[in-house]
Design an enzyme around this catalytic site. Structure first.
Site, PDB file in Angstrom:
ATOM      1  N   HIS A 230       6.189  20.453  20.597  1.00  0.00           N
ATOM      2  CA  HIS A 230       5.514  21.139  21.704  1.00  0.00           C
ATOM      3  C   HIS A 230       6.064  20.731  23.050  1.00  0.00           C
ATOM      4  O   HIS A 230       6.033  21.500  23.993  1.00  0.00           O
ATOM      5  CB  HIS A 230       4.012  20.938  21.600  1.00  0.00           C
ATOM      6  CG  HIS A 230       3.455  21.780  20.513  1.00  0.00           C
ATOM      7  ND1 HIS A 230       3.391  21.349  19.227  1.00  0.00           N
ATOM      8  CD2 HIS A 230       3.028  23.066  20.517  1.00  0.00           C
ATOM      9  CE1 HIS A 230       2.922  22.315  18.467  1.00  0.00           C
ATOM     10  NE2 HIS A 230       2.689  23.372  19.223  1.00  0.00           N
ATOM     11  N   ARG A 337      13.324   9.310  53.148  1.00  0.00           N
ATOM     12  CA  ARG A 337      12.472   8.180  52.743  1.00  0.00           C
ATOM     13  C   ARG A 337      13.375   6.961  52.557  1.00  0.00           C
ATOM     14  O   ARG A 337      13.843   6.676  51.452  1.00  0.00           O
ATOM     15  CB  ARG A 337      11.762   8.519  51.433  1.00  0.00           C
ATOM     16  CG  ARG A 337      10.653   9.557  51.566  1.00  0.00           C
ATOM     17  CD  ARG A 337       9.970   9.777  50.231  1.00  0.00           C
ATOM     18  NE  ARG A 337       8.691  10.463  50.358  1.00  0.00           N
ATOM     19  CZ  ARG A 337       8.480  11.728  49.999  1.00  0.00           C
ATOM     20  NH1 ARG A 337       9.459  12.452  49.523  1.00  0.00           N
ATOM     21  NH2 ARG A 337       7.287  12.268  50.130  1.00  0.00           N
ATOM     22  N   ARG A 373      12.891   7.937  58.273  1.00  0.00           N
ATOM     23  CA  ARG A 373      11.619   7.210  58.319  1.00  0.00           C
ATOM     24  C   ARG A 373      11.913   5.745  58.076  1.00  0.00           C
ATOM     25  O   ARG A 373      12.600   5.399  57.110  1.00  0.00           O
ATOM     26  CB  ARG A 373      10.669   7.744  57.246  1.00  0.00           C
ATOM     27  CG  ARG A 373       9.336   7.017  57.269  1.00  0.00           C
ATOM     28  CD  ARG A 373       8.311   7.686  56.401  1.00  0.00           C
ATOM     29  NE  ARG A 373       8.552   7.437  54.993  1.00  0.00           N
ATOM     30  CZ  ARG A 373       7.820   7.970  54.015  1.00  0.00           C
ATOM     31  NH1 ARG A 373       6.845   8.806  54.311  1.00  0.00           N
ATOM     32  NH2 ARG A 373       8.083   7.701  52.762  1.00  0.00           N
ATOM     33  N   GLU A 466      -0.844  10.137  58.733  1.00  0.00           N
ATOM     34  CA  GLU A 466      -1.268  10.110  57.333  1.00  0.00           C
ATOM     35  C   GLU A 466      -2.480   9.203  57.113  1.00  0.00           C
ATOM     36  O   GLU A 466      -2.847   8.923  55.988  1.00  0.00           O
ATOM     37  CB  GLU A 466      -0.096   9.716  56.427  1.00  0.00           C
ATOM     38  CG  GLU A 466       0.680   8.494  56.857  1.00  0.00           C
ATOM     39  CD  GLU A 466       1.954   8.260  56.032  1.00  0.00           C
ATOM     40  OE1 GLU A 466       2.150   8.932  55.016  1.00  0.00           O
ATOM     41  OE2 GLU A 466       2.735   7.379  56.422  1.00  0.00           O
ATOM     42  N   ASN A 489       0.231  13.861  51.663  1.00  0.00           N
ATOM     43  CA  ASN A 489      -0.026  13.121  50.413  1.00  0.00           C
ATOM     44  C   ASN A 489      -0.932  11.924  50.694  1.00  0.00           C
ATOM     45  O   ASN A 489      -1.938  11.698  50.014  1.00  0.00           O
ATOM     46  CB  ASN A 489       1.286  12.604  49.803  1.00  0.00           C
ATOM     47  CG  ASN A 489       2.324  13.692  49.654  1.00  0.00           C
ATOM     48  OD1 ASN A 489       1.986  14.857  49.589  1.00  0.00           O
ATOM     49  ND2 ASN A 489       3.591  13.317  49.611  1.00  0.00           N
ATOM     50  N   ASP A 490      -0.557  11.150  51.708  1.00  0.00           N
ATOM     51  CA  ASP A 490      -1.384   9.995  52.035  1.00  0.00           C
ATOM     52  C   ASP A 490      -2.634  10.401  52.803  1.00  0.00           C
ATOM     53  O   ASP A 490      -3.710   9.827  52.601  1.00  0.00           O
ATOM     54  CB  ASP A 490      -0.583   8.978  52.858  1.00  0.00           C
ATOM     55  CG  ASP A 490       0.204   8.042  51.958  1.00  0.00           C
ATOM     56  OD1 ASP A 490      -0.375   7.577  50.966  1.00  0.00           O
ATOM     57  OD2 ASP A 490       1.386   7.808  52.234  1.00  0.00           O
ATOM     58  N   ARG A 500      -4.052   8.134  45.265  1.00  0.00           N
ATOM     59  CA  ARG A 500      -3.224   9.255  44.832  1.00  0.00           C
ATOM     60  C   ARG A 500      -2.566   9.031  43.479  1.00  0.00           C
ATOM     61  O   ARG A 500      -2.054   9.959  42.863  1.00  0.00           O
ATOM     62  CB  ARG A 500      -2.174   9.604  45.908  1.00  0.00           C
ATOM     63  CG  ARG A 500      -1.149   8.549  46.171  1.00  0.00           C
ATOM     64  CD  ARG A 500      -0.407   8.801  47.480  1.00  0.00           C
ATOM     65  NE  ARG A 500       0.955   9.258  47.273  1.00  0.00           N
ATOM     66  CZ  ARG A 500       1.882   9.340  48.219  1.00  0.00           C
ATOM     67  NH1 ARG A 500       1.595   9.015  49.468  1.00  0.00           N
ATOM     68  NH2 ARG A 500       3.073   9.764  47.952  1.00  0.00           N
ATOM     69  N   CYS A 537       5.448  16.977  56.347  1.00  0.00           N
ATOM     70  CA  CYS A 537       6.436  16.643  55.317  1.00  0.00           C
ATOM     71  C   CYS A 537       5.758  16.282  53.998  1.00  0.00           C
ATOM     72  O   CYS A 537       6.422  15.943  53.032  1.00  0.00           O
ATOM     73  CB  CYS A 537       7.335  15.500  55.781  1.00  0.00           C
ATOM     74  SG  CYS A 537       6.431  13.986  56.115  1.00  0.00           S
TER      75      CYS A 537
HETATM   76  C1  PEP Z   1       3.022  11.701  52.661  1.00  0.00           C
HETATM   77  O1  PEP Z   1       2.277  10.719  52.578  1.00  0.00           O
HETATM   78  O2  PEP Z   1       2.609  12.877  52.652  1.00  0.00           O
HETATM   79  C2  PEP Z   1       4.475  11.509  52.767  1.00  0.00           C
HETATM   80  C3  PEP Z   1       5.285  12.511  53.009  1.00  0.00           C
HETATM   81  O3  PEP Z   1       4.959  10.262  52.542  1.00  0.00           O
HETATM   82  P1  PEP Z   1       5.089   9.591  51.100  1.00  0.00           P
HETATM   83  O4  PEP Z   1       4.790  10.666  50.085  1.00  0.00           O
HETATM   84  O5  PEP Z   1       6.473   9.068  51.010  1.00  0.00           O
HETATM   85  O6  PEP Z   1       4.055   8.532  51.148  1.00  0.00           O
HETATM   86 MG    MG Z   2       3.010   8.732  53.005  1.00  0.00          MG
END
Ligand code: PEP
Ligand code: MG
Length: 602
Positions: A230, A337, A373, A466, A489-490, A500, A537
């Site tokens: 699968h 990154r 960054r 963030e 994301n953060d 996360r 981002c």
């Molecule tokens: C985020 O936090 O959205 C981000 C782009 O940074 P990273 O995913 O590297 O923590």
């Molecule tokens: Mg981040």
């Protein structure tokens, strides 16, 4: 085909079978001529297996390290253990039902049916009775369950019939789903890297395969498994090239080594020559985009139907991805990154090494912007050569800019490398995880000191937004920098107070949650008051719905994963800013993330 049944539930069984057959799609086993004409010129290291899903994947390899779930052997109270097992089983069945619906929507009933079969395993009276007998002998629920599943899987895997033997993997997969709920010391599977890789694994269960994100997993190669497993079926439906049954050699490759995975011929080529890599890229792009409009227009700017231009950049983990970003239509690298240069090694990269990497990226971009960054380590990205006191909550600990300020020598080395590389392109500096005005002032002061020492020119500087406190202080922070880059994301993790990477909660850490969108709205408004540009981002920028909502909120730059660039640009070209603003207003007014996501379906 004639099917007959006898017994008290015969008609119900027949009706269920009929439904299953009608809903099933023919489950083709992939075979046939390769769809591409690529073969390497130079014979290098190869790992041969079985073709499982077609296509060429090109990228660094990464071994999926699967760790064990540890459970205690004995328990004193059998009644309590029975209850725990019962609860774990019901939760696992509910999860499987949800997974069935999800995969069915995405890939059709054929790919999804396996999860119903898994749920059946969890209701098998014989298995349950065996586990119960073990519990009666004072074994813990976890131990009893694991031993029962292992015994059964062992005897299945010894059967001559390969189809039945392959059910051992399914049984273990279903069993593990229950085991994860049974307390003890649970060590979850290592998280996948954020940048795209060819995944190597002993075997992938259907649950593993269903969870693969095609943006991050370019292809996979497993030591075990077969083309009808699968995992292979799901790979085909996700269009992820795959090779299976390649034997233990798969597990002995070094992480990060470049490779080409040929899913048509079932071969993994390790560390091919530059020439072969380039030829494989050309073959893949002819394969993936034979007449694809999005791809054809990828170098065109993303301008809405009413004339607003949005910059679409790429997120990159390694300097060499900068050229891929340009080839994919990126208008720059919106997020490099840099921590990827610092991870998985014994010492920090020297100034020289960093300079070479940033310079390589800047030159590949030929004048397009490169946002570097500064080191975002700590949290889930520990650096072995920078011992820090253990933290109970590393995501709330010394990470991002806090770590750089705590280790100014590390920060200064990186800044020097960045200022030197800036002579070769258009570099901007971005500080991660800023949560406080004083912290930003300190980072800016160190940067200015380094710049003066070097006699370098001033570089545009921005911060990641963030952390909720940065949103609250956005107006003050905006006055100190040239741009903001919102890390959804953060931001989602901290706004929703959900880790996360949490095994149960991570799915809900969604940057389209209205609470997060309201934070973004607040940030954009504060920045506008100070003339500070705002980009995003985080992952939401790479989703078509997310991109539209973000530009509607006033975000002018989106930085997305390389494979998403063409699609995001195409989506923007199809919408007017007035419509995007209307969509953003409706999203802000929603009371749940489900309601926001439903806006994308209407
Ligand atoms: C985020 O936090 O959205 C981000 C782009 O940074 P990273 O995913 O590297 O923590
Ligand atoms: Mg981040």
């Amino acid at each position: 085909m004639r099917i007959s049944a006898r017994g008290p539930e015969a008609s119900a069984a027949l009706a269920a079978l009929q439904r299953l057959i009608e809903e099933s799609e023919p489950e083709e086993v992939f075979s046939g001529e390769p769809a591409h004409g690529w073969a390497p010129l130079a014979a290098g290291a190869t790992v041969r297996g079985l073709a499982a899903a077609p296509g060429l994947a090109i990228g660094p390899v990464r071994l999926l390290r699967q760790r064990k779930i540890v459970v205690a052997r004995c328990a004193k109270d059998p009644e309590r253990e029975r209850q725990r097992l019962g609860e774990a089983l019901s939760m696992a069945r509910a999860e499987l039902q949800e997974l069935y619906q999800e995969v069915r929507e995405r890939s059709g009933p054929a790919g999804a049916a396996i999860f119903l079969a898994h749920a059946e395993f969890l209701s098998d009276p014989e298995l349950l009775a065996r586990a119960d007998r073990r519990i009666a002998r004072d074994e813990s629920a976890g131990w009893a369950w694991r031993e029962t599943i292992e015994e059964e899987a062992e005897s299945l895997s010894k059967l001559d019939d390969p189809l039945l033997a392959s059910r051992a993997t399914d049984l273990r997969d279903a069993g593990t789903r229950v085991l994860r709920r049974l307390g003890g010391v649970i060590e979850e599977k290592a998280e996948l890297p954020r940048e795209p890789v060819i995944l190597l694994a002993e075997d992938l269960t259907p649950s593993d395969a269903a969870g693969l994100d095609p943006a991050r997993v370019l292809g996979f190669c497993t030591a075990g498994g077969g083309p009808t497993s699968h995992a292979a079926i799901i790979a085909r439906s996700l269009e992820i090239p795959a090779v299976v049954g390649a034997g233990p050699a798969v597990l002995h490759q070094r992480d990060g080594v470049p490779a080409v995975l040929d899913g048509d011929n079932g071969i993994l080529y390790i560390d091919p020559s530059e020439e072969d890599l380039a030829a494989a890229r050309a073959a893949r792009s002819a394969l993936v985009h034979p007449c694809d409009e999005e791809h054809r227009d990828r170098h065109e700017p993303a301008v809405t139907t009413d004339g607003v231009r949005i910059e679409v950049d790429a997120n990159a983990g390694l300097a060499k991805e900068a050229s891929q970003a340009v080839a994919a239509g990126g208008e720059g690298v919106g997020l490099l990154r840099s921590e990827f240069l610092f991870l998985e090694r014994d010492t920090a990269p020297s100034e020289e090494e960093q300079y070479a990497a940033y310079r390589e990226a800047a030159e590949a971009l030929g004048g397009l912007p490169l946002i570097v960054r500064t080191l975002d380590a700590g949290g889930d990205k520990a650096l072995p050569y920078l011992p820090m006191p253990a933290e109970e909550n590393p995501f709330l600990g010394v990470r991002g800019i806090r770590l750089c300020l705590a280790r100014p020598e590390l920060f200064r080395t990186q800044l020097r490398a960045i200022f030197r590389a800036a002579a070769h392109g258009s570099i901007k500096i971005l500080y991660p995880m800023v949560s406080d005005v004083a912290e930003l002032r300190e980072a800016l002061a160190i940067t200015e000191e380094v710049r003066r020492e070097m006699g370098a020119g001033r570089l545009e500087t921005g911060i990641m937004i963030e952390v909720p406190s940065a949103v609250a202080m956005a107006s003050e922070l905006a006055g100190l920098v040239d741009f903001f880059s919102i890390g959804t994301n953060d931001l989602a993790q901290y706004v929703l107070a959900m880790d996360r990477g949490h095994p149960l909660l991570a799915r809900q850490v969604d940057g389209l949650h209205p609470a997060v969108l309201r934070m973004i709205d607040q940030t954009v408004r504060a920045a506008a008051g100070k003339g500070t540009r705002v980009g995003v981002c985080g992952g939401v920028a790479g989703e078509p719905l997310g991109a539209l909502i973000l530009i509607g909120l006033g975000v002018t730059e989106l930085s997305v994963s390389i494979p998403s660039i063409a699609a995001i640009k195409a989506r923007i070209r199809n919408v007017s800013m007035a419509d995007a603003q209307g969509l953003a207003r409706r999203a802000l007014a929603c009371e749940s993330v489900e309601a926001v996501r439903a806006l994308g379906k209407g």
